[in-house]
Design a protein around this motif. Sequence first.
Motif, mmCIF file in Angstrom:
data_model
loop_
_atom_site.group_PDB
_atom_site.id
_atom_site.type_symbol
_atom_site.label_atom_id
_atom_site.label_comp_id
_atom_site.label_asym_id
_atom_site.label_seq_id
_atom_site.Cartn_x
_atom_site.Cartn_y
_atom_site.Cartn_z
ATOM 1 N N ALA A 95 4.054 94.553 -27.669
ATOM 2 C CA ALA A 95 4.416 95.368 -28.745
ATOM 3 C C ALA A 95 5.109 95.122 -29.843
ATOM 4 C CB ALA A 95 5.496 96.114 -27.442
ATOM 5 N N ALA A 96 6.064 93.470 -30.061
ATOM 6 C CA ALA A 96 6.337 92.870 -31.073
ATOM 7 C C ALA A 96 5.591 92.458 -31.375
ATOM 8 C CB ALA A 96 7.548 91.358 -29.852
ATOM 9 N N LEU A 97 4.136 91.805 -31.115
ATOM 10 C CA LEU A 97 2.831 91.311 -32.489
ATOM 11 C C LEU A 97 2.341 92.608 -32.860
ATOM 12 C CD1 LEU A 97 1.019 88.726 -29.883
ATOM 13 C CD2 LEU A 97 2.264 88.253 -32.247
ATOM 14 N N SER A 98 2.098 93.601 -31.790
ATOM 15 C CA SER A 98 2.039 95.015 -32.935
ATOM 16 C C SER A 98 2.536 95.281 -34.025
ATOM 17 C CB SER A 98 1.237 95.992 -32.090
ATOM 18 O OG SER A 98 0.537 95.913 -30.913
ATOM 19 N N TYR A 99 4.223 95.403 -33.835
ATOM 20 C CA TYR A 99 5.203 95.982 -34.577
ATOM 21 C C TYR A 99 5.244 94.384 -35.940
ATOM 22 C CZ TYR A 99 9.611 95.736 -37.054
ATOM 23 O OH TYR A 99 10.322 95.920 -37.953
ATOM 24 N N MET A 100 4.371 93.428 -36.158
ATOM 25 C CA MET A 100 4.909 92.458 -37.073
ATOM 26 C C MET A 100 3.210 92.835 -37.536
ATOM 27 S SD MET A 100 5.639 89.280 -34.403
ATOM 28 C CE MET A 100 5.070 87.868 -35.320
ATOM 29 N N ALA A 101 2.609 93.128 -36.746
ATOM 30 C CA ALA A 101 1.056 93.307 -37.535
ATOM 31 C C ALA A 101 1.833 94.744 -39.332
ATOM 32 C CB ALA A 101 0.008 93.640 -36.913
ATOM 33 N N LYS A 112 -4.886 83.589 -30.408
ATOM 34 C CA LYS A 112 -4.048 83.124 -29.731
ATOM 35 C C LYS A 112 -2.814 83.059 -30.622
ATOM 36 C CE LYS A 112 -6.241 81.338 -25.969
ATOM 37 N NZ LYS A 112 -6.345 81.931 -24.402
ATOM 38 N N PHE A 113 -1.257 83.223 -29.608
ATOM 39 C CA PHE A 113 -0.031 83.368 -30.508
ATOM 40 C C PHE A 113 0.197 82.560 -32.021
ATOM 41 C CE2 PHE A 113 4.186 82.396 -30.913
ATOM 42 C CZ PHE A 113 4.892 83.976 -32.154
ATOM 43 N N PRO A 114 -0.001 81.550 -31.538
ATOM 44 C CA PRO A 114 -0.042 80.226 -33.137
ATOM 45 C C PRO A 114 -1.369 80.725 -34.269
ATOM 46 C CG PRO A 114 -0.590 79.371 -31.154
ATOM 47 C CD PRO A 114 -0.885 80.539 -30.639
ATOM 48 N N THR A 115 -2.286 81.673 -33.571
ATOM 49 C CA THR A 115 -2.941 81.725 -34.626
ATOM 50 C C THR A 115 -2.712 83.062 -35.757
ATOM 51 O OG1 THR A 115 -5.198 80.568 -34.138
ATOM 52 C CG2 THR A 115 -5.813 82.513 -35.017
ATOM 53 N N LEU A 117 -1.547 72.733 -37.346
ATOM 54 C CA LEU A 117 -2.911 73.479 -38.050
ATOM 55 C C LEU A 117 -4.038 73.446 -37.085
ATOM 56 C CD1 LEU A 117 -2.312 72.766 -41.770
ATOM 57 C CD2 LEU A 117 -1.555 74.524 -40.679
ATOM 58 N N GLU A 118 -4.294 72.208 -36.151
ATOM 59 C CA GLU A 118 -5.112 72.191 -35.433
ATOM 60 C C GLU A 118 -5.731 73.221 -34.341
ATOM 61 O OE1 GLU A 118 -2.397 69.096 -33.605
ATOM 62 O OE2 GLU A 118 -2.917 69.488 -36.443
ATOM 63 N N THR A 119 -4.401 74.125 -33.821
ATOM 64 C CA THR A 119 -4.904 75.268 -32.525
ATOM 65 C C THR A 119 -4.558 77.023 -33.434
ATOM 66 O OG1 THR A 119 -1.644 75.744 -33.116
ATOM 67 C CG2 THR A 119 -2.267 74.477 -31.526
ATOM 68 N N VAL A 120 -4.885 76.289 -34.999
ATOM 69 C CA VAL A 120 -5.238 77.473 -35.934
ATOM 70 C C VAL A 120 -6.592 77.733 -36.151
ATOM 71 C CG1 VAL A 120 -4.885 78.940 -37.608
ATOM 72 C CG2 VAL A 120 -2.700 77.594 -37.236
ATOM 73 N N ASP A 121 -7.097 79.261 -36.116
ATOM 74 C CA ASP A 121 -8.058 79.229 -35.415
ATOM 75 C C ASP A 121 -8.760 80.230 -37.386
ATOM 76 O OD1 ASP A 121 -11.264 80.365 -35.774
ATOM 77 O OD2 ASP A 121 -10.579 82.216 -34.309
ATOM 78 N N PRO A 122 -9.078 78.974 -38.066
ATOM 79 C CA PRO A 122 -9.736 79.802 -39.463
ATOM 80 C C PRO A 122 -9.993 80.728 -39.591
ATOM 81 C CG PRO A 122 -10.729 78.111 -38.890
ATOM 82 C CD PRO A 122 -9.812 77.988 -37.406
#
Length: 275
Positions: free
Chosen positions: A110-116, A206-209, A157-162
């Motif tokens: 729900a928090a991620l949906s709110y942020m988006a 994932k959350f970091p991305t 940055l290496e954990t982020v999917d570009p």
Amino acid sequence: TTHQDEEVFKQIFIPILQGLALAAKECSLDSDYFKYPLMALGELCETKFGKTHPVCNLVKVVEKYFSGPAITLENTRVVSQSLQHYLELGRQELFKILHSILLNGETREAALSYMAAVVNANMKKAQMQTDDRLVSTDGFMLNFLWVLQQLSTKIKLETVDPTYIFHPRCRITLPNDETRVNATMEDVNDWLTELYGDQPPFSEPKFPTECFFLTLHAHHLSILPSCRRYIRRLRAIRELNRTVEDLKNNESQWKDSPLATRHREMLKRCKTQLK
């Protein structure tokens, strides 16, 4: 215990949360009282039983400083420092609240949906001309960005999917007419067709991305519009000052003319706007 009896827990804590929300709405940065509702909510959200934060389950991802005739440059600096301090306190409490909601497994989605939703609802803020009635205020977006920045500080940055922005489950909805560098719409469609081929390179977001891309877009939707508004305001102030000076300097020419009333009203209106 009480938190395991959902109905009793709601009867106790929902009125408390509603009271804190009302208290926060009535607060202003002209004193430090604004921080107490946020601090209380932060403490409640951080309360943990086992692996859950029960209060988070109830949280629905739900000009006094510079007024006055005797403001000097030195006073402005002091007041600005005080205001920045209060803003920092408020933002820290907001971060604690959102961080606790994200840590709680039952409310993370729900928090991620709110942020988006905040990012998607404010896409028009990136435009040169925006109807302010349809988007959030600059202050809200800057506070939102500050919280996202804190959430992103430990992301590597290496954990982020570009390729996340093209992911079928990407939370960010980009406009179809989004400006692209050195690419026509046909080029983009061809590239996307190739990307979504037999073996798409996508993994589970994932959350970091997700946090990284939400923060990236929040930058675009908060800092740039705020800078543009600030520049427009400076320009408007210069124009008003110029008008006031012109009217004052030429008063002898118009004070006895048929336009005198109109000029006096204009002078009064300009001075009022400059306050």
